[in-house]
Design a protein around this motif. Structure first.
Motif, mmCIF file in Angstrom:
data_model
loop_
_atom_site.group_PDB
_atom_site.id
_atom_site.type_symbol
_atom_site.label_atom_id
_atom_site.label_comp_id
_atom_site.label_asym_id
_atom_site.label_seq_id
_atom_site.Cartn_x
_atom_site.Cartn_y
_atom_site.Cartn_z
ATOM 1 N N PRO A 313 0.914 -1.261 0.023
ATOM 2 C CA PRO A 313 -0.017 0.031 -0.040
ATOM 3 C C PRO A 313 0.904 1.334 -0.141
ATOM 4 N N VAL A 314 0.304 2.291 -0.496
ATOM 5 C CA VAL A 314 0.884 3.720 -0.484
ATOM 6 C C VAL A 314 0.266 4.667 0.256
ATOM 7 N N VAL A 315 1.277 5.825 0.582
ATOM 8 C CA VAL A 315 0.887 7.034 1.166
ATOM 9 C C VAL A 315 1.517 8.023 0.000
ATOM 10 N N ALA A 316 0.569 8.848 -0.424
ATOM 11 C CA ALA A 316 0.940 9.829 -1.524
ATOM 12 C C ALA A 316 0.228 11.156 -1.528
ATOM 13 N N ALA A 331 -6.162 0.744 -1.529
ATOM 14 C CA ALA A 331 -4.756 0.515 -1.701
ATOM 15 C C ALA A 331 -3.963 1.691 -1.086
ATOM 16 N N GLY A 332 -4.330 2.578 -0.301
ATOM 17 C CA GLY A 332 -3.496 3.564 0.216
ATOM 18 C C GLY A 332 -4.229 4.718 0.590
ATOM 19 N N VAL A 333 -3.529 5.751 1.233
ATOM 20 C CA VAL A 333 -3.967 7.183 1.588
ATOM 21 C C VAL A 333 -3.449 8.258 0.865
ATOM 22 N N LYS A 348 -1.956 6.293 9.857
ATOM 23 C CA LYS A 348 -3.386 5.890 9.287
ATOM 24 C C LYS A 348 -3.389 4.514 8.348
ATOM 25 N N ALA A 349 -2.248 4.361 7.572
ATOM 26 C CA ALA A 349 -1.895 3.329 6.561
ATOM 27 C C ALA A 349 -1.584 2.226 7.363
ATOM 28 N N LEU A 350 -0.725 2.343 8.339
ATOM 29 C CA LEU A 350 -0.291 1.256 9.337
ATOM 30 C C LEU A 350 -1.379 0.557 10.100
#
Length: 386
Positions: A313-316, A331-333, A348-350
């Protein structure tokens, strides 16, 4: 169909990662539509010295004038770049390099049907001028900075608008860039979004081995330049507990980033791994818990798709085409571009503990087939009209 791709963003044997996304798109197009006979003109800035002490500039001198890359004939003519004022004069010198190389190919018997151009400035401007003389239809694909930064300058903006008016069709790697093309004067029917795909064979989940550390592994991937935001990712994780950061890439900001790590006292959690090829990169994607991309502008960020294809997953940062790449449901934040917001996004993603199989399944929607078919359809139509 005889297709001539023209772009300064194209690999060479000395710098095989440069502009690899243009090469990848062409490779998939030719593989899917085998009636295409393709050649490439990939101009390189002229530099006289090949000594290692000249660093990245020495690569220009070492590159071959012509070579075969993955079965495609690639010409590397040189063009003059003048420091500081090069932005205004480069289109002219690039135009000369393109025109002479195209005429050379025609003399050799490769009378191409149309030109597949990439990047509106300076490449697109030069391609437009050359095709006007050569009498060939051409397309230009926008990839990011050419439309989300350069039009801020008055004269380049006018040149870009002229190119949009001259080209037979404009393409964009995301809908946000297509909207910008239309704002700059293109009729809606003259602009098409053809998104980049991802190599699902190369980038795929791997068996995740037991780690000696319980820390969550974060990745930040891209050239070490300010606009990629590695400094913000470092600031975001510096005081976080239970995470480590690997920075993958090389560039001019290396010294400043090293100094930042020392100043923040986080040497024990940040590693700089340098630049690496896609095969090695895929392994790092697969073993990471999260990829963070903190760019201030992107057209279509390939690293996001590559990581997601590996199940990561991604943070972008929520800019330009990135919301079109990242589905926050699976898939991400998406975050604002600041160290504080990036840290919140990582946390948040973790906490969400994304399902890596679902992340991979989402990435599988982004194949190259639709893009290749879209290109092929546009090119065929332009040939018939010509």
């Amino acid at each position: 169909m005889k297709l001539l791709t023209i772009s300064t963003l194209y690999p060479n044997s000395v710098d095989p990662k440069h502009g690899i996304f243009v090469q990848t798109r062409l490779r998939h197009l030719v593989a899917r539509h085998q009636d295409i006979d393709a050649k490439v003109i990939a101009p390189i800035p002229w530099f006289p010295f090949a000594s290692e002490r000249f660093g990245a500039y020495a690569k220009y001198a070492k590159a071959a004038r012509r070579e075969n890359l993955n079965g495609v004939d690639v010409l590397h003519p040189r063009y003059l770049v003048i420091p500081k004022i090069g932005m205004l004069f480069t289109p002219f010198f690039l135009f000369l390099a393109i025109l002479f190389s195209a005429r050379k190919l025609r003399k050799e018997g490769f009378d191409f049907d149309l030109v597949d151009g990439h990047y509106f400035y300076p490449d697109g401007v030069s391609i437009a001028a050359a095709c006007k003389i050569l009498g060939k239809p051409f397309t230009v694909t926008s990839r990011g900075t050419d439309l989300n930064l350069i039009p801020q300058f008055r004269l380049p903006r006018k040149m870009i608008q002229w190119t949009i008016n001259q080209c037979d069709h404009a393409m964009a790697v995301c809908e946000a860039l297509r909207t910008e093309i239309i704002k700059l004067g293109a009729p809606k029917e003259k602009a098409t979004t053809l998104r980049n795909g991802v190599d699902l064979q190369l980038f795929q989940p791997i068996e995740r081995k037991q780690r000696t550390s319980a820390d969550k592994k974060i990745l930040s991937v891209g050239h070490l330049v300010e606009r990629k935001g590695h400094h913000l990712v470092i600031e975001a994780v510096a005081k976080m507990q239970g995470v480590s950061l690997d920075v993958i890439g090389a560039g001019e900001e290396q010294h400043n980033l090293n100094a930042l790590v020392e100043r923040l006292g986080c040497q024990n959690k940040v590693r700089f791994l340098g630049a690496m090829g896609q095969t090695e990169l895929a392994t790092h994607y697969g073993s990471a818990d999260l990829l963070v991309l903190a760019s201030d502008r992107e057209g279509w960020a390939n690293v996001l798709l590559e990581a997601m294809a590996c199940g990561t997953p991604v943070v972008a940062t929520n800019i330009w085409g990135t919301p079109e790449v990242v589905d926050e449901n699976v898939a991400g934040v998406l975050v604002e571009r600041s160290a504080i917001e990036i840290r919140k996004g990582i946390e948040k993603a973790l906490e969400r503990n994304f399902n890596r199989i679902e992340v991979r399944n989402y990435a599988e929607k982004f194949t190259w087939d639709a893009t290749s078919d879209g290109q092929y359809s546009i090119f065929n139509r332009l040939m018939q009209e010509a």
